[in-house]
Design an enzyme around this catalytic site. Structure first.
Site, PDB file in Angstrom:
ATOM      1  N   LYS A   1      12.176   0.950  16.178  1.00  0.00           N
ATOM      2  CA  LYS A   1      12.411   2.303  16.826  1.00  0.00           C
ATOM      3  C   LYS A   1      11.383   2.665  17.386  1.00  0.00           C
ATOM      4  O   LYS A   1      11.293   3.335  18.424  1.00  0.00           O
ATOM      5  CB  LYS A   1      12.826   3.238  15.239  1.00  0.00           C
ATOM      6  CG  LYS A   1      13.822   2.889  14.637  1.00  0.00           C
ATOM      7  CD  LYS A   1      13.905   3.847  13.294  1.00  0.00           C
ATOM      8  CE  LYS A   1      12.913   3.685  12.288  1.00  0.00           C
ATOM      9  NZ  LYS A   1      12.774   2.691  11.689  1.00  0.00           N
TER      10      LYS A   1
ATOM     11  N   ARG B   1      16.379  11.324   7.158  1.00  0.00           N
ATOM     12  CA  ARG B   1      16.678   9.922   6.404  1.00  0.00           C
ATOM     13  C   ARG B   1      17.468  10.174   5.375  1.00  0.00           C
ATOM     14  O   ARG B   1      17.634   9.227   4.290  1.00  0.00           O
ATOM     15  CB  ARG B   1      15.115   9.488   5.868  1.00  0.00           C
ATOM     16  CG  ARG B   1      14.566   8.768   7.095  1.00  0.00           C
ATOM     17  CD  ARG B   1      13.309   7.835   6.474  1.00  0.00           C
ATOM     18  NE  ARG B   1      12.370   7.892   7.747  1.00  0.00           N
ATOM     19  CZ  ARG B   1      11.593   6.664   7.829  1.00  0.00           C
ATOM     20  NH1 ARG B   1      11.496   5.843   6.801  1.00  0.00           N
ATOM     21  NH2 ARG B   1      10.834   6.729   8.743  1.00  0.00           N
TER      22      ARG B   1
ATOM     23  N   ARG C   1       3.036  -7.167  12.330  1.00  0.00           N
ATOM     24  CA  ARG C   1       2.455  -5.690  13.200  1.00  0.00           C
ATOM     25  C   ARG C   1       1.156  -5.400  12.697  1.00  0.00           C
ATOM     26  O   ARG C   1       0.630  -5.585  11.674  1.00  0.00           O
ATOM     27  CB  ARG C   1       3.609  -4.572  12.558  1.00  0.00           C
ATOM     28  CG  ARG C   1       3.012  -3.347  13.232  1.00  0.00           C
ATOM     29  CD  ARG C   1       4.041  -2.309  13.094  1.00  0.00           C
ATOM     30  NE  ARG C   1       4.179  -1.943  11.408  1.00  0.00           N
ATOM     31  CZ  ARG C   1       5.163  -0.898  11.533  1.00  0.00           C
ATOM     32  NH1 ARG C   1       6.002  -0.340  12.317  1.00  0.00           N
ATOM     33  NH2 ARG C   1       5.576  -0.829  10.262  1.00  0.00           N
TER      34      ARG C   1
ATOM     35  N   ARG D   1      -0.654  -2.226   8.440  1.00  0.00           N
ATOM     36  CA  ARG D   1      -0.542  -0.854   7.682  1.00  0.00           C
ATOM     37  C   ARG D   1      -0.127  -1.267   6.169  1.00  0.00           C
ATOM     38  O   ARG D   1       0.462  -2.156   5.710  1.00  0.00           O
ATOM     39  CB  ARG D   1       0.797  -0.132   8.136  1.00  0.00           C
ATOM     40  CG  ARG D   1       0.673   0.741   9.243  1.00  0.00           C
ATOM     41  CD  ARG D   1       1.877   1.185   9.889  1.00  0.00           C
ATOM     42  NE  ARG D   1       2.921   1.507   8.884  1.00  0.00           N
ATOM     43  CZ  ARG D   1       4.275   2.180   9.179  1.00  0.00           C
ATOM     44  NH1 ARG D   1       4.306   2.360  10.568  1.00  0.00           N
ATOM     45  NH2 ARG D   1       5.385   2.281   8.568  1.00  0.00           N
TER      46      ARG D   1
ATOM     47  N   ARG E   1      11.005  -0.650   0.928  1.00  0.00           N
ATOM     48  CA  ARG E   1      11.502   0.303   1.926  1.00  0.00           C
ATOM     49  C   ARG E   1      12.934  -0.142   2.549  1.00  0.00           C
ATOM     50  O   ARG E   1      13.710   0.790   2.887  1.00  0.00           O
ATOM     51  CB  ARG E   1      10.470   0.468   3.082  1.00  0.00           C
ATOM     52  CG  ARG E   1       8.839   0.947   2.967  1.00  0.00           C
ATOM     53  CD  ARG E   1       7.929   0.407   3.687  1.00  0.00           C
ATOM     54  NE  ARG E   1       8.178   0.898   5.073  1.00  0.00           N
ATOM     55  CZ  ARG E   1       7.660   0.161   6.228  1.00  0.00           C
ATOM     56  NH1 ARG E   1       6.597  -0.790   5.939  1.00  0.00           N
ATOM     57  NH2 ARG E   1       7.884   0.558   7.373  1.00  0.00           N
TER      58      ARG E   1
END
Ligand code: AP5
Length: 217
Positions: free
Chosen positions: A13, A88, A127, A159, A170
Site C-alpha cells: 500500500k 480499518r 522490509r 520495524r 496483524r
C-alpha cells in the site's frame, strides 16, 4: 477525488500510494506514518499508540479519528486524497463519511490490494525503512545501494512490528476487523476495485493507476 487503499500488511500500500500521490499531486494520508511520526515526536498520541502498534493491534478508533480530523484541517478542500491504511474498522469508515460529508465530499473509490499470505510475510521480513525520511526498501526486491538510506543517508531499520509473531497477529486483525470493510463499501454502492498486488511493483502501479483514472471526473 477521494480514494481509499485497503489491504493486508506488507501488500504494498505505502509503496504504491507514495508513487501515485506524487505523480498526480494528491494528498497521501497514511495513518501508520502519522502514528510513527507521533511516536518519534514523543506526543501524547504517540505514547498512547505505542503499545497497540508494537503488539500488532489496532490503535483505538477515537484516537485515529481525531488524528485524521486534525490532519484534514490542513488539506485544501478540493485536494485529491489517497487514504492508505485508513479506515480499518466500520467505526472509522462511518467517522470518515461524516467528516467528508461536512465538506460536501464522499469516498469515490475503494481499491483493495491482496496477495498470498506467504508473499506478505516474505515482504515484511525483507522490509527496511529509513528512520529519518521513511523511505522503504526491500532486501530481496529493492535493496539500498549500501547500508544506509540512498535518499538521505539515514539509518535503515526493521520495524519492530515486522517481527514474525507480530506480523501473524496483524494479519489476523486485518482479516477480522478490516476485510469486512470491503462488503461495507460494496453495500454502500461505492466503486470497489480489487487488484492482485502479488505481482511486480511496476505491474501493480499500472493497474492501480487505471483503477483510479476510471473514477476521475
Ligand atoms: P501501517 O504502517 O499502516 O501498517 P500496515 O497496514 O500493516 O501496512 P504496512 O506498512 O506493513 O505495509 P504496506 O502495505 O504499506 O507495504 P509496503 O509498501 O511497505 O500500520 C502500522 C500499525 O499502526 C498498525 O498495526 C496499527 O497498530 C496502527 N494503525 C495504523 N493505521 C491504523 C488505523 N487506521 N486504525 C488503527 N490502527 C492503525 O511494502 C512492504 C514491503 O514489500 C517493502 O519492503 C516493499 O519494498 C516491498 N514491496 C512492495 N510492493 C512490492 C511488490 N509489488 N513486489 C515485491 N516487493 C514489494
Amino acid at each position: 477525488m477521494v480514494v481509499i487503499l485497503l489491504g493486508p500488511p506488507g501488500v504494498g500500500k505505502g509503496t504504491q500510494a507514495v508513487r501515485l500521490a506524487d505523480s498526480v499531486g494528491w494528498e497521501h494520508i497514511s495513518t501508520g506514518d502519522l502514528l510513527r511520526a507521533a511516536r518519534r515526536d514523543g506526543t501524547e498520541l504517540g505514547k498512547k499508540a505505542q503499545a497497540y502498534m508494537d503488539a500488532g493491534e489496532l490503535v483505538p478508533d477515537a484516537l485515529i479519528l481525531e488524528l485524521v480530523r486534525e490532519h484534514l484541517r490542513g488539506v485544501a478542500p478540493e485536494a485529491g486524497i489517497l487514504f492508505d491504511g485508513f479506515p480499518r474498522t466500520t467505526t472509522q469508515a462511518d467517522g470518515l463519511a461524516l467528516v467528508l460529508a461536512g465538506a460536501g465530499r464522499r469516498v469515490d473509490r475503494v481499491v483493495v490490494f491482496d496477495a498470498d499470505e506467504e508473499e506478505l510475510v516474505r515482504r515484511l521480513a525483507g522490509r527496511r525503512s529509513c528512520r529519518d525520511c521513511g523511505a522503504v526498501y526491500n532486501m530481496h526486491t529493492s535493496p539500498p545501494a549500501g547500508n544506509v538510506c540512498d535518499r538521505c543517508g539515514g539509518e535503515l531499520v526493521h520495524r519492530p512490528d515486522d517481527q514474525p509473531d507480530t506480523v501473524r497477529r496483524r494479519l489476523v486483525v486485518y482479516r477480522e476487523l478490516t476485510e469486512p470493510l470491503i462488503s461495507h463499501y460494496e453495500g454502500m454502492d461505492s466503486l470497489v476495485v480489487r487488484i492482485d498486488a502479488g505481482r511486480p511493483v511496476e505491474a501493480v502501479a499500472e493497474t492501480f493507476r487505471q483503477a483510479v483514472d476510471r473514477g476521475a471526473a
